[in-house]
Scaffold this active site. Structure first.
Site, PDB file in Angstrom:
ATOM      1  N   GLU A  13       0.612  -1.515   0.345  1.00  0.00           N
ATOM      2  CA  GLU A  13       0.779  -0.056  -0.181  1.00  0.00           C
ATOM      3  C   GLU A  13       0.879   0.929  -0.015  1.00  0.00           C
ATOM      4  O   GLU A  13       2.032   1.281   0.235  1.00  0.00           O
ATOM      5  CB  GLU A  13      -0.957   0.582   1.345  1.00  0.00           C
ATOM      6  CG  GLU A  13      -0.054  -0.720   2.095  1.00  0.00           C
ATOM      7  CD  GLU A  13      -1.090  -1.318   3.177  1.00  0.00           C
ATOM      8  OE1 GLU A  13      -1.890  -0.155   4.595  1.00  0.00           O
ATOM      9  OE2 GLU A  13      -1.795  -1.659   3.821  1.00  0.00           O
ATOM     10  N   LYS A  56       2.714   4.660   1.244  1.00  0.00           N
ATOM     11  CA  LYS A  56       2.817   5.251   3.166  1.00  0.00           C
ATOM     12  C   LYS A  56       2.354   6.389   2.342  1.00  0.00           C
ATOM     13  O   LYS A  56       3.257   7.597   1.371  1.00  0.00           O
ATOM     14  CB  LYS A  56       4.153   5.481   3.122  1.00  0.00           C
ATOM     15  CG  LYS A  56       4.827   5.609   3.996  1.00  0.00           C
ATOM     16  CD  LYS A  56       5.893   5.049   4.374  1.00  0.00           C
ATOM     17  CE  LYS A  56       6.858   5.732   6.478  1.00  0.00           C
ATOM     18  NZ  LYS A  56       6.044   6.618   6.442  1.00  0.00           N
ATOM     19  N   ASP A  84       1.946  10.355   3.642  1.00  0.00           N
ATOM     20  CA  ASP A  84       2.815  11.506   4.228  1.00  0.00           C
ATOM     21  C   ASP A  84       2.351  12.373   4.741  1.00  0.00           C
ATOM     22  O   ASP A  84       2.105  14.180   3.976  1.00  0.00           O
ATOM     23  CB  ASP A  84       4.368  12.057   3.087  1.00  0.00           C
ATOM     24  CG  ASP A  84       5.374  12.989   3.785  1.00  0.00           C
ATOM     25  OD1 ASP A  84       5.114  12.799   5.277  1.00  0.00           O
ATOM     26  OD2 ASP A  84       6.053  13.302   3.329  1.00  0.00           O
ATOM     27  N   TYR A 144      -5.208   0.750   9.820  1.00  0.00           N
ATOM     28  CA  TYR A 144      -4.773  -0.345   9.993  1.00  0.00           C
ATOM     29  C   TYR A 144      -5.656  -0.510  10.856  1.00  0.00           C
ATOM     30  O   TYR A 144      -6.875   0.604  12.003  1.00  0.00           O
ATOM     31  CB  TYR A 144      -3.167  -0.114  11.069  1.00  0.00           C
ATOM     32  CG  TYR A 144      -3.038  -0.917  11.771  1.00  0.00           C
ATOM     33  CD1 TYR A 144      -2.494  -2.435  11.731  1.00  0.00           C
ATOM     34  CD2 TYR A 144      -2.057  -0.080  13.200  1.00  0.00           C
ATOM     35  CE1 TYR A 144      -2.128  -2.764  12.411  1.00  0.00           C
ATOM     36  CE2 TYR A 144      -1.039  -1.516  13.696  1.00  0.00           C
ATOM     37  CZ  TYR A 144      -1.490  -2.501  13.856  1.00  0.00           C
ATOM     38  OH  TYR A 144      -0.565  -3.894  14.124  1.00  0.00           O
ATOM     39  N   LYS A 189      10.738   3.675   1.017  1.00  0.00           N
ATOM     40  CA  LYS A 189      11.314   5.153   1.022  1.00  0.00           C
ATOM     41  C   LYS A 189      11.574   5.715   0.003  1.00  0.00           C
ATOM     42  O   LYS A 189      12.197   5.180  -0.976  1.00  0.00           O
ATOM     43  CB  LYS A 189      11.443   5.524   1.854  1.00  0.00           C
ATOM     44  CG  LYS A 189      11.056   5.534   3.606  1.00  0.00           C
ATOM     45  CD  LYS A 189      10.159   6.754   4.103  1.00  0.00           C
ATOM     46  CE  LYS A 189      10.944   8.016   4.753  1.00  0.00           C
ATOM     47  NZ  LYS A 189       9.695   8.442   6.287  1.00  0.00           N
ATOM     48  N   CYS A 223      26.003  44.260   3.265  1.00  0.00           N
ATOM     49  CA  CYS A 223      24.434  44.313   3.009  1.00  0.00           C
ATOM     50  C   CYS A 223      23.928  44.843   1.582  1.00  0.00           C
ATOM     51  O   CYS A 223      24.611  45.554   1.455  1.00  0.00           O
ATOM     52  CB  CYS A 223      22.946  44.825   3.891  1.00  0.00           C
ATOM     53  SG  CYS A 223      21.686  45.272   2.849  1.00  0.00           S
ATOM     54  N   CYS A 279      21.743  48.429   1.059  1.00  0.00           N
ATOM     55  CA  CYS A 279      22.249  49.294   0.969  1.00  0.00           C
ATOM     56  C   CYS A 279      24.165  49.709   2.008  1.00  0.00           C
ATOM     57  O   CYS A 279      24.459  50.424   2.210  1.00  0.00           O
ATOM     58  CB  CYS A 279      21.477  49.762   2.724  1.00  0.00           C
ATOM     59  SG  CYS A 279      21.577  48.788   3.631  1.00  0.00           S
ATOM     60  N   CYS A 326      21.033  42.483   8.338  1.00  0.00           N
ATOM     61  CA  CYS A 326      21.597  43.735   7.977  1.00  0.00           C
ATOM     62  C   CYS A 326      20.253  44.833   9.020  1.00  0.00           C
ATOM     63  O   CYS A 326      19.221  44.696   9.110  1.00  0.00           O
ATOM     64  CB  CYS A 326      20.684  44.287   6.735  1.00  0.00           C
ATOM     65  SG  CYS A 326      20.929  46.241   6.178  1.00  0.00           S
ATOM     66  N   CYS A 382      17.240  51.033   4.490  1.00  0.00           N
ATOM     67  CA  CYS A 382      17.462  49.792   3.673  1.00  0.00           C
ATOM     68  C   CYS A 382      15.985  49.636   3.218  1.00  0.00           C
ATOM     69  O   CYS A 382      15.298  49.001   3.328  1.00  0.00           O
ATOM     70  CB  CYS A 382      18.258  48.688   4.204  1.00  0.00           C
ATOM     71  SG  CYS A 382      18.348  46.940   3.083  1.00  0.00           S
TER      72      CYS A 382
HETATM   73  S1  IVH Z   1       0.930   1.109   9.298  1.00  0.00           S
HETATM   74  C1  IVH Z   1       2.481  -0.550  13.276  1.00  0.00           C
HETATM   75  N1  IVH Z   1       0.133   1.767   6.347  1.00  0.00           N
HETATM   76  O1  IVH Z   1       4.368   5.853   8.745  1.00  0.00           O
HETATM   77  C2  IVH Z   1       3.191   0.065  12.322  1.00  0.00           C
HETATM   78  N2  IVH Z   1       1.340   3.398   7.904  1.00  0.00           N
HETATM   79  O2  IVH Z   1       6.658   4.798  10.349  1.00  0.00           O
HETATM   80  C3  IVH Z   1       1.498   0.877  12.092  1.00  0.00           C
HETATM   81  N3  IVH Z   1       1.835   5.657   7.494  1.00  0.00           N
HETATM   82  O3  IVH Z   1       3.301   6.092  11.920  1.00  0.00           O
HETATM   83  C4  IVH Z   1       1.717   1.354  10.513  1.00  0.00           C
HETATM   84  N4  IVH Z   1       0.933   5.302   5.683  1.00  0.00           N
HETATM   85  O4  IVH Z   1       2.021   7.318  10.419  1.00  0.00           O
HETATM   86  C5  IVH Z   1       1.132   2.481   8.278  1.00  0.00           C
HETATM   87  N5  IVH Z   1      -0.142   2.631   4.545  1.00  0.00           N
HETATM   88  C6  IVH Z   1       0.771   2.854   5.624  1.00  0.00           C
HETATM   89  C7  IVH Z   1       0.663   4.123   5.583  1.00  0.00           C
HETATM   90  C8  IVH Z   1       1.454   4.195   7.085  1.00  0.00           C
HETATM   91  C9  IVH Z   1       1.929   6.393   5.777  1.00  0.00           C
HETATM   92  C10 IVH Z   1       3.078   6.209   8.974  1.00  0.00           C
HETATM   93  C11 IVH Z   1       2.727   5.807   9.952  1.00  0.00           C
HETATM   94  C12 IVH Z   1       3.298   5.498  10.779  1.00  0.00           C
HETATM   95  C13 IVH Z   1       4.540   5.897   9.881  1.00  0.00           C
HETATM   96  C14 IVH Z   1       5.363   4.705  10.094  1.00  0.00           C
END
Ligand code: IVH
Length: 667
Positions: free
Chosen positions: A110, A112, A114, A224, A310, A405, A408, A423, A429
């Protein structure tokens, strides 16, 4: 229909439309119809507070009550994931898992996301608590703020088979479009920008005022599910089930068995993610079976059954042609790298931030160097490294931070503990003068209509204005024959300037642009001093005795008024008729119910902020005190009053009053 039934019907209907719109992306009624129903419900609830429901759809608009967040322990700790940056590390994890399990297994792949993580607790289908990650063991209770996020259900639809109690975790995100819009607004107000949507989301979630949170349009994906009675053994299957209960689950989720399939998923989404509406920074791989997850268990910091891959921040290599320096309103100098244009994440980059002198020194930069430019989560690209191999024997000139600067010529200074050079010539200025005028006229300061940065620049170039006081000497006569300046716009500007004479004292203080004196500090000052002269005469001790005013701010105020040019400016603005005195207070709600009483406030409050309580005490004739003594009449105590204070109060025999009783006393 009975009122109670109508309220309940409206609530159920609005929860459903909300889900259709924000989770399914498939509205069934128009925005207008939705708003009308919402308004009807709001009116009914207001007229009938006996039918209050903390999960009503009307809770989504937030409230402007201030709250200090309560810390709550997580039932299951919120761990992080192990990070990997290469396919080889992913292969290692897969191999380790295969050996440990010694049977077939599936991996759920899945995105990740941000943003900032959140844990939601539902009991009997109702959202009861939303807690931030915090330190993993305990986090902040941000339930009121989370209720404003439309894609998070407050009440689950009836007839679905969800467990009576469960926790679901996910990520709160600010979509790119909302983030960009917010930063555009901040830029116009000359406020510092958010570096990326992650900071914007977590900053928003921690705001005290949930009605501002509501306006920021956050979104959330849940990934989760935890609890004792989950429907399936598969993580993937549980989430698909949770989607049926009304949760927003990402559609980008696939179960795979082989490393080849996993790598194909990673590579596909490394490029495709750029078209997603929210920020992502990698792929999360999870062993799908909960039974297998339990077998694998956890290390101290993270689960063995999951890992994050990552993505590489996008990088480009290009030549550094020169370094230029920008001077901001406060005189802060920003070094900027001028580069050979290069394509990066869909835009052409010609300039990048070099942040400060220490960063330049650390990179050992030379003109002509081939440098790495990165656009990670940030919008402004930055230089992250130098390709030293690419240097020829003809090394260019070493980049040395300027000492004077560029605008000026003044010698630059560095304040203790700060990375930036400044400055100090703040009265002569040019960019500082123009910046100060732009700040003065901005919406949250004097709010002068018709004037913008370009007009300020034009007036400055023509010698019409050198400082903010000059604005009040302008007449339409000054504008005759100016470029792009009709009679109407000239009149508008003059009218806008005239109107600013009514702007209240606190905003005038903010408009002066004293370093570190933002809107909140300006408000505090206007409350503590009747007029500008009292403020000007205040010494260090007096200033730091005001709540929230620390040494740095106090020093900056003293420096400002220690400068003759600033005092002259204030005198001219005074003569021009600006509000340099606090408006007479409305005394109609003052009483002497607390006359002669000295009150100490302690703990965290539910109904008002500490400041509001302090104000209430003063309004009713009481005195606030910081610490307990024999003179204390009583303690106004919220939750979690410090144990030492409690003990001392008991020893001295001082009464402790909770906020409900306190408010009753005053009503
Ligand atoms: S599962 C036990 N799934 O990444 C870990 N985390 O470094 C359960 N995050 O704190 C997390 N996308 O904020 C999971 N699809 C995803 C995620 C995800 C982003 C973040 C989450 C977590 C950090 C882990």
């Amino acid at each position: 229909m009975e009122i109670k039934e109508r309220i309940e019907a409206l609530r159920a209907e609005l929860h459903r439309h909300n889900y259709n719109y924000y989770v399914k992306n498939a509205p069934e009624i128009s925005d207008k119809e939705f708003d009308d129903k919402m308004r009807e419900l709001q009116d009914l609830e207001q007229a009938h507070p006996e039918f209050y429901d903390e999960n009503s759809p009307t809770m989504r608009v937030g409230s402007d009550l201030n709250k200090n967040f309560k810390q709550v322990a997580h039932q299951y700790p919120m761990l992080s994931l192990g990070n990997t940056y290469s396919e080889a590390e992913v292969a290692d994890w897969y191999e380790r898992t295969r050996r440990a399990l010694n049977e077939e297994f599936e991996v759920c792949c899945e995105m990740k996301f941000d943003g900032t993580s959140i844990s939601l607790t539902y009991e009997d289908g109702k959202l009861v608590r939303a807690v931030t990650r915090g330190d993993g063991e305990k986090g902040d209770d941000v339930t009121d703020n989370v209720k404003t996020i439309r894609s998070i259900p407050l009440v689950l639809p009836s007839g679905r088979d969800y467990p009576p109690s469960f926790e679901i975790r996910g990520e709160i995100l600010m979509p790119w479009t909302v983030f960009e819009e917010l930063n555009r607004e901040k830029e116009a107000r000359e406020e510092p920008l958010f570096a990326n949507p992650r900071n914007a989301a977590s900053g928003t979630l921690k705001l005290q005022n949930s009605s501002i949170v509501a306006s920021r349009k956050l979104d959330a994906y849940l990934y989760y599910l935890l609890g004792a009675e989950l429907p399936h053994d598969g993580h993937y299957e549980n989430l698909q089930e949770a989607a049926q209960w009304g949760f927003k689950i990402s559609k980008i989720m696939q179960k795979h068995q082989t490393l080849e399939e996993i790598f194909a998923f990673i590579n596909h989404w490394d490029t495709e993610r750029k078209s997603l509406p929210v920020a992502t920074d990698g792929i999360v791989l999870k062993v799908n079976s909960l039974r297998q997850q339990r077998n694998l268990g956890f290390t101290a910091k993270s689960p063995r059954w999951a890992i994050a891959y990552k993505f590489q921040a996008e990088q480009a290599l290009t030549r550094l042609n020169k370094v230029t320096y920008q001077v901001g309103r406060t005189g802060a100098i920003t070094p900027v790298a001028n580069l050979d244009p290069v394509q990066l994440s869909g835009t052409v980059v010609k300039r990048a931030s070099l942040h400060n002198a220490d960063i330049i020194e650390g990179l050992d930069l030379h003109i002509g160097d081939m440098v790495y430019v990165e656009k990670g989560g940030e919008i402004i690209p930055k230089i992250t490294g130098v390709d030293k191999e690419a240097r020829s024997f003809m090394l260019g000139e070493k980049v040395r931070f300027i000492t004077t600067c560029p605008e000026c010529g003044s010698k630059l200074i560095r304040y203790e503990g700060e990375a930036a050079y400044y400055c100090p010539n703040d009265t002569a200025c040019p960019p500082q003068i123009k910046g100060k005028i732009e700040h003065f006229i901005s919406r949250r300061a004097m709010n002068i209509d018709g004037l913008g940065p370009e007009t300020v620049d034009q007036f400055y170039q023509l010698g019409l204005i050198h400082n903010v006081a000059d604005l009040y000497d302008l007449t339409t006569y000054n504008f005759v024959g100016l470029d792009r300046m009709g009679e109407k716009s000239a009149e508008n500007i003059i009218a806008g300037i005239a109107q600013s004479r009514e702007v209240p004292f606190e905003r005038v203080i903010f408009a002066l642009g004293i370093r570190f004196v933002g809107e909140t500090v300006a408000k505090k000052l206007a409350k503590s001093f009747v007029d500008i002269d009292e403020l000007r005469q205040a010494d260090f001790t007096r200033l730091v005795s005001i709540g929230e005013i620390g040494e740095k701010i106090a020093q900056s105020i003293l420096t400002y008024f220690g400068n003759a040019a600033n005092n002259e400016l204030v005198e001219r603005l005074k003569a021009a008729g600006l509000q340099f005195r606090r408006a007479d207070e409305d005394l109609s709600d003052h009483t002497d119910k607390l006359a002669g009483q000295t009150i100490v406030i302690s703990g965290v409050f539910r109904l008002h902020s500490r400041d509001e309580y302090k104000e209430l005490i003063e309004k009713h004739g009481g005195k606030n005190a910081g610490s307990l003594s024999a003179k204390t009449s009583f303690v106004l105590a919220g939750e979690n009053m410090g144990p030492a204070k409690l003990e001392k109060a008991q020893k001295l025999g001082i009464r402790i009053m909770n906020e409900d009783n306190f408010l009753k006393l005053l009503s």
